[in-house]
Design an enzyme around this catalytic site. Sequence first.
Site, mmCIF file in Angstrom:
data_model
loop_
_atom_site.group_PDB
_atom_site.id
_atom_site.type_symbol
_atom_site.label_atom_id
_atom_site.label_comp_id
_atom_site.label_asym_id
_atom_site.label_seq_id
_atom_site.Cartn_x
_atom_site.Cartn_y
_atom_site.Cartn_z
ATOM 1 N N PRO A 123 -3.560 -45.719 -14.224
ATOM 2 C CA PRO A 123 -3.249 -47.157 -14.328
ATOM 3 C C PRO A 123 -2.259 -47.418 -15.455
ATOM 4 O O PRO A 123 -2.376 -46.856 -16.554
ATOM 5 C CB PRO A 123 -4.612 -47.781 -14.609
ATOM 6 C CG PRO A 123 -5.593 -46.837 -14.020
ATOM 7 C CD PRO A 123 -5.003 -45.462 -14.208
ATOM 8 N N CYS A 124 -1.277 -48.279 -15.179
ATOM 9 C CA CYS A 124 -0.169 -48.445 -16.116
ATOM 10 C C CYS A 124 -0.378 -49.569 -17.124
ATOM 11 O O CYS A 124 0.437 -49.735 -18.030
ATOM 12 C CB CYS A 124 1.121 -48.703 -15.347
ATOM 13 S SG CYS A 124 1.109 -50.249 -14.392
ATOM 14 N N GLN A 125 -1.455 -50.374 -16.989
ATOM 15 C CA GLN A 125 -1.608 -51.525 -17.881
ATOM 16 C C GLN A 125 -1.624 -51.115 -19.351
ATOM 17 O O GLN A 125 -1.106 -51.816 -20.213
ATOM 18 C CB GLN A 125 -2.898 -52.289 -17.540
ATOM 19 C CG GLN A 125 -2.905 -52.953 -16.179
ATOM 20 C CD GLN A 125 -3.420 -52.032 -15.086
ATOM 21 O OE1 GLN A 125 -3.423 -50.803 -15.234
ATOM 22 N NE2 GLN A 125 -3.850 -52.608 -13.972
ATOM 23 N N PHE A 127 -0.005 -48.770 -20.794
ATOM 24 C CA PHE A 127 1.311 -48.401 -21.308
ATOM 25 C C PHE A 127 2.326 -49.539 -21.231
ATOM 26 O O PHE A 127 3.406 -49.432 -21.811
ATOM 27 C CB PHE A 127 1.849 -47.198 -20.530
ATOM 28 C CG PHE A 127 0.925 -46.013 -20.546
ATOM 29 C CD1 PHE A 127 0.535 -45.449 -21.750
ATOM 30 C CD2 PHE A 127 0.435 -45.472 -19.382
ATOM 31 C CE1 PHE A 127 -0.328 -44.355 -21.780
ATOM 32 C CE2 PHE A 127 -0.413 -44.379 -19.396
ATOM 33 C CZ PHE A 127 -0.803 -43.817 -20.603
ATOM 34 N N SER A 128 2.008 -50.605 -20.501
ATOM 35 C CA SER A 128 2.990 -51.657 -20.297
ATOM 36 C C SER A 128 3.253 -52.433 -21.579
ATOM 37 O O SER A 128 2.350 -52.719 -22.366
ATOM 38 C CB SER A 128 2.521 -52.621 -19.193
ATOM 39 O OG SER A 128 1.475 -53.436 -19.659
#
Length: 455
Positions: A123-125, A127-128
């Site tokens: 899940p990219c949240q 790193f965003s």
Amino acid sequence: MNYIDLFAGAGGLSEGFHNAGFTPVAHVEMDAHACDTIRTRLAWYCLHEKKDYQPYFNYLRGKLPREELYELIEQIQPGLLDSVINEAIGEETRQGIFDKIDQQLKRLPEGKQEVDLIIGGPPCQTFSVAGRARLGRAVMENDPRSKLYLQYAEFLVKYRPRMFVFENVLGMLSFKNGQQLDLIRETFLEAGYAMDVREWNARSFGVLQSRERLIIIGWRLDQPALGYPAFGTLTAEEQKRFTVEELLSDLPPLEPGQVLPPTPYEPKTITPYLKWSGLRQKCPVITWHHARPHREEDREIYRLFIEHWNDGGDEYQRMRYNELPGHLIFHVNKTDFTDRFKVVASDMHYSQTVVAHISKDGHYYIHPDIKQRRSLSVREAARLQSFPDNYYFEGPRTSALKQIGNAVPPLMGERIALSVRNALNGVGNFLRPDSPVGKRRSGKKDKQLALNYAQ
């Protein structure tokens, strides 16, 4: 060749690899609705192989319950739907996931029970950049999701694929002041894999959307003939061949809150982009053409933004929230996020990035037709992500939009997959470490690895 999809989401990346001729052994995903979406897509592929589309289209029309569709697939290909593993990947669940994947491998013909490839990205949240801005750097850096790459590495150790494909957001580059990428690289090296990191825009793969992502490609250290494949991307001129209007113009107009029921749908003409991309193939019914309801104040804001664009606005001089009449400004903060309203411009060659926030409100995705004055429907958002019209998303509208916003565009996935397939077959071309193609991104400790690979 077989692959495992980790953190599979709604299956966008997997769709691309399946279309390129790979066989999925398992999809692992924690979201239950997304897992059902993948199961339904596997049902489509199962029936597609038999050239028997009627049960699937009956399901889309609401004439066949999902349970009966799944029962039919179980009769045709026992165990296929069990390959979708609805689990969160972690220390406590990993062995159980291994056991389920091993069971799926045993179903394959003898001699074909190895894993050639692992795909997917955590899940990219975490790193965003937007996530860090909203919740604070300290909160996000302590998020356990930032360490899921360690779990990814465990799958590499267990199944020893020749290559892996790891997708994520650009924010990974700056996470923990750039140290995160070095930690990932060191972890994968310890697992026995070299890797290269490059930045790509989905536009380069034929997606009508500006969507920048990191694509990490890794290969086993005992496979010296492998490397980062040269993807078959479009030239700058080829990217200007189509416009966003070609994605939207054939769909029936909607009022805010209107839900178009699944009905027979064969447009009189299919736009050049829909033909080129194949998004309209084998789909006599349109689904998920649902529009969310809007307040009249928001519809008035939409009208002003559409008018401003139609009067000659350009990408660098779009109307801003703080330029609205006072009676339409409801947020106290008038200096941050002034682009919270944005038209999906039909005359451009690409749209803005489709993200999961589209599930919360549609202000950033205003339909360009001033008569409709609404945000995009679910199907329109799916098309911007290059999902074909016969791709069905399970769950309520909010979940469907979230699945779409989090997905890897299938067209992007397919072009990556074709290059990876060529690489594994020994007929591909590779990018050298000093190649500027794809905006190569090096970690702080990457120089020696790059030199070794170049030699």
